[in-house]
Motif scaffolding. Sequence first.
Motif, short mmCIF file in Angstrom:
data_model
loop_
_atom_site.label_atom_id
_atom_site.label_comp_id
_atom_site.label_asym_id
_atom_site.label_seq_id
_atom_site.Cartn_x
_atom_site.Cartn_y
_atom_site.Cartn_z
N ARG A 50 104.28 87.89 45.90
CA ARG A 50 103.80 88.14 47.25
C ARG A 50 102.35 88.62 47.24
O ARG A 50 101.97 89.44 46.42
N PRO A 72 103.32 82.00 43.45
CA PRO A 72 104.75 82.14 43.79
C PRO A 72 105.53 80.86 43.50
O PRO A 72 106.65 80.92 42.98
N GLU A 73 104.93 79.70 43.80
CA GLU A 73 105.67 78.44 43.60
C GLU A 73 105.82 78.12 42.11
O GLU A 73 106.85 77.58 41.70
N ALA A 76 108.70 80.18 40.94
CA ALA A 76 109.97 79.62 41.40
C ALA A 76 110.35 78.41 40.55
O ALA A 76 111.49 78.26 40.13
N ARG A 77 109.36 77.56 40.29
CA ARG A 77 109.65 76.35 39.51
C ARG A 77 110.01 76.68 38.07
O ARG A 77 110.73 75.94 37.42
N PHE A 84 116.00 87.32 49.45
CA PHE A 84 115.27 88.23 50.34
C PHE A 84 116.20 89.21 51.05
O PHE A 84 117.33 88.88 51.41
N VAL A 88 113.84 84.62 56.15
CA VAL A 88 113.06 84.15 57.30
C VAL A 88 113.87 83.11 58.08
O VAL A 88 114.59 82.30 57.51
N PHE A 98 115.57 71.95 54.14
CA PHE A 98 114.68 72.88 53.45
C PHE A 98 115.02 72.97 51.97
O PHE A 98 114.16 72.90 51.09
N ALA A 105 111.06 69.95 44.63
CA ALA A 105 109.80 70.49 44.11
C ALA A 105 110.04 71.08 42.72
O ALA A 105 109.25 70.90 41.80
N LEU A 162 119.23 76.22 43.29
CA LEU A 162 117.95 76.18 42.58
C LEU A 162 118.10 76.56 41.10
O LEU A 162 117.18 76.36 40.31
N ARG B 385 102.95 84.06 57.96
CA ARG B 385 102.73 84.33 56.52
C ARG B 385 104.03 84.59 55.79
O ARG B 385 104.20 84.20 54.64
N ASP B 386 104.94 85.30 56.44
CA ASP B 386 106.23 85.59 55.80
C ASP B 386 106.97 84.29 55.51
O ASP B 386 107.57 84.13 54.44
N ALA B 387 106.92 83.39 56.48
CA ALA B 387 107.62 82.11 56.30
C ALA B 387 106.96 81.29 55.18
O ALA B 387 107.64 80.68 54.36
N PHE B 389 105.39 82.44 52.60
CA PHE B 389 105.76 83.03 51.32
C PHE B 389 107.20 82.67 50.95
O PHE B 389 107.50 82.35 49.80
N TYR B 390 108.06 82.72 51.95
CA TYR B 390 109.47 82.38 51.72
C TYR B 390 109.59 80.98 51.11
O TYR B 390 110.28 80.76 50.12
N LEU B 391 108.87 80.04 51.69
CA LEU B 391 108.93 78.65 51.21
C LEU B 391 108.32 78.52 49.82
O LEU B 391 108.85 77.81 48.96
N ARG B 392 107.19 79.20 49.62
CA ARG B 392 106.56 79.13 48.29
C ARG B 392 107.45 79.77 47.23
O ARG B 392 107.52 79.29 46.11
N SER B 393 108.14 80.82 47.62
CA SER B 393 109.02 81.49 46.65
C SER B 393 110.22 80.63 46.29
O SER B 393 110.99 80.97 45.40
N ARG B 394 110.38 79.50 47.00
CA ARG B 394 111.45 78.57 46.66
C ARG B 394 110.90 77.34 45.91
O ARG B 394 111.62 76.37 45.70
N LEU B 396 107.97 75.49 46.87
CA LEU B 396 107.12 74.55 47.60
C LEU B 396 105.64 74.90 47.43
O LEU B 396 105.26 76.07 47.52
N ALA B 397 104.82 73.88 47.21
CA ALA B 397 103.37 74.09 47.12
C ALA B 397 102.87 74.51 48.50
O ALA B 397 103.47 74.18 49.51
N PRO B 398 101.75 75.25 48.54
CA PRO B 398 101.24 75.74 49.83
C PRO B 398 101.08 74.64 50.89
O PRO B 398 101.49 74.83 52.03
N LEU B 404 105.80 71.61 56.10
CA LEU B 404 107.20 71.79 56.51
C LEU B 404 107.32 72.72 57.73
O LEU B 404 108.06 72.45 58.66
N LEU B 405 106.53 73.79 57.72
CA LEU B 405 106.62 74.74 58.83
C LEU B 405 106.08 74.15 60.13
O LEU B 405 106.63 74.40 61.20
#
Lengths: 252, 442
Positions: A50, A72-73, A76-77, A84, A88, A98, A105, A162, B385-387, B389-394, B396-398, B404-405
């Motif tokens: 974060r 972060p990505e 994850a990868r 969380f 969200v 999603f 990815a 994942l 921003r929270d969303a 980060f949530y996606l990147r933490s899974r 997904l590239a920025p 997606l958002l």
Amino acid sequence: MLEIKNLRVKVGEKEILRGINLTVAAGEVHAIMGPNGSGKSTLAHVLAGRENYQVTAGEVRYNGKDLLAMSPEQRARDGVFLAFQYPVEIPGVSTTYFLKAALNAVRKHRGQEELDAMDFLTLIKEKINLVEMDQVLINRPLNEGFSGGEKKRNEILQMAVLDPRLAILDETDSGLDIDALRIVAGGVNALRRPDRSMLVITHYQRLLNYIVPDFIHVLFDGRIVKSGAKELALELESKGYDWLKSPAAGLS
Amino acid sequence: MEALERMEHYRSLFRQSYDDAGAFPSWFGRLRESAIESFTRLGFPAPGSEEWKYTSVDPIASVPFVHANGEGKAVTGDIFAAAFVDEACARLVFVNGAYSARLSSLSELPAGVRVAGLRAALAANDPVLEMRLGRAARFREQPFVALNTALMEDGAVVLVPEGCRMAAPIYLVFVSLAQEQPLQSQPRNLVVLGAGSEAAIVECYVGIEAGNYFTNAVTELFAAEDAVVDYYRIQREAARGFHVGALEARLSDRCSLTAHAITLGGSLVRNDLRVVLDGEGAECVLNGLYLADGDRHVDNHTEIEHAKPRTRSLELYKGVLSGSARGVFNGKIIVHKDAQKTDARQTNKNLLLSDRAVANSKPQLEIYADDVKCSHGSTIGQLDRDALFYLRSRGLAPDDARSLLSYAFARDVVGRVKIPALKERLDDYLAICFDRKREPGR
């Protein structure tokens, strides 16, 4: 798997983590407990990458790599997963949509072929049983209007799909009634594996009745002041956190 | 053109079409005369006037648009894909404002449902026309409604009899083809639903080729007691097309209207949706989506009048603005003195994808009853921003996370479309817009 050395982190001017040391070997489950404001969630978020956290000292090695240098990505990868505390809500796309984007990815990064819709459906159908989730839910907009329990189950479902190596569960028990807690914990336990480590962050001992950790660490005021085996949780349950708050306690 | 010259231009268009209109009934002529008088009195909206605060119509007023002369170039079937039309359903097609029998298809209609071009309906002098035309549309107050009423010659007439529940939607397709000279068309639609009937009406406005043209469309919709209406206004004009459109709907007791206003195209766009909840227990849902990039300008005005007790309205308008586009939302809710137990909820959300994009959002509540529930909320901002980060933490590239958002933001509205085939087509369009892969089962 994970090696945290003297990690110090600031948010703005305030130092939240003040020298964390922690080593987690493959297959181990470590619980991090502590009162509100001790820095538990900060630690989880820093490990997931974060922004807005300033690492002022120390290092984190993940499978020998410099975790803090990764986006972060990338983390994850490479197998880091954060469940969380407050997932969200994303109106407009379903969990299925999603999660398929996320899984592909990750798979792409691992040199695996992307899954098509049919294969993905087969996979997710298998995994939702793990968290006893209604299939209707995964085709609804992501987390929108989900109850607290449904959101947390969704987090564990994502974890199952994942397939991470290091899972960080941030207050996964918060807001759950006893039935939801049992289901979520059951899902987590089913995902325990010799090559997967977990950091279970919680305020309450209750969760640890269901997810039994190998080690427990107590975080207070940005430092780990006590570490021990699973019995430590019971001690905390009966004594509370106060007895650990004197500076000397940390040395015991 | 100067102001006087502009008015004279449209007066001369009026005279031309009036001279040609020998076959029309006399009441129709009188209605049009009265409308051109209104337009002469009102003129084009003045810059800075309250109802046109953020939108200058100068680009429209300054071009001497003319009537199309026939279909011109042949329109091919590709137009249906571009207009999101399901070819299995009944449709009326208009090219540059004139009904095209060749492109229309009315074989799928249930018994008793009357669907025709306005010109043909007028030739038959169907009495419902005299009773309804111009009765909901405010041609004495609204300049563009006045202009449409003065110049109307064709459009769609849909009459659904009492108790008739239509299984399939009717598509009304308005195609604009650019010609040498900039063209204008003034489609005028009338939808009348009998008591207890159910219908879905999809209006699609689509432009082909790059030229400048002007579409000014008005739809009047009347629904008798207990009617259920699913109404769509999908606008995909060409890049240099101007589009002004109005829906004027009047609902009786316990009617339910769901209106979807989806704006995808056009360089200068103004949409006016007005619903009068004129019967006890009547309700409406307004779903709006507007996407604008480049230097496009999209202005949405909605007005919901709660005229009777226990009426409900639920409104969600969302805009995605990029480049230096501007989006305007003005949502007026009027609760009359007698409309006790009104429940009105309005939400407007704007997503700005660039620093230069602008959104103006204005709720306007006029409440004269005391026992009502009214709420409104509006947001203008960037991706959460929270969303992200949530996606990147899974994983997904920025860029992927942002796409997606944005897609999800827009799809939130398209997801409310009730016609599966239409939803799928719009979904495909959004997926392309936001650089997403087409996925079944979203």
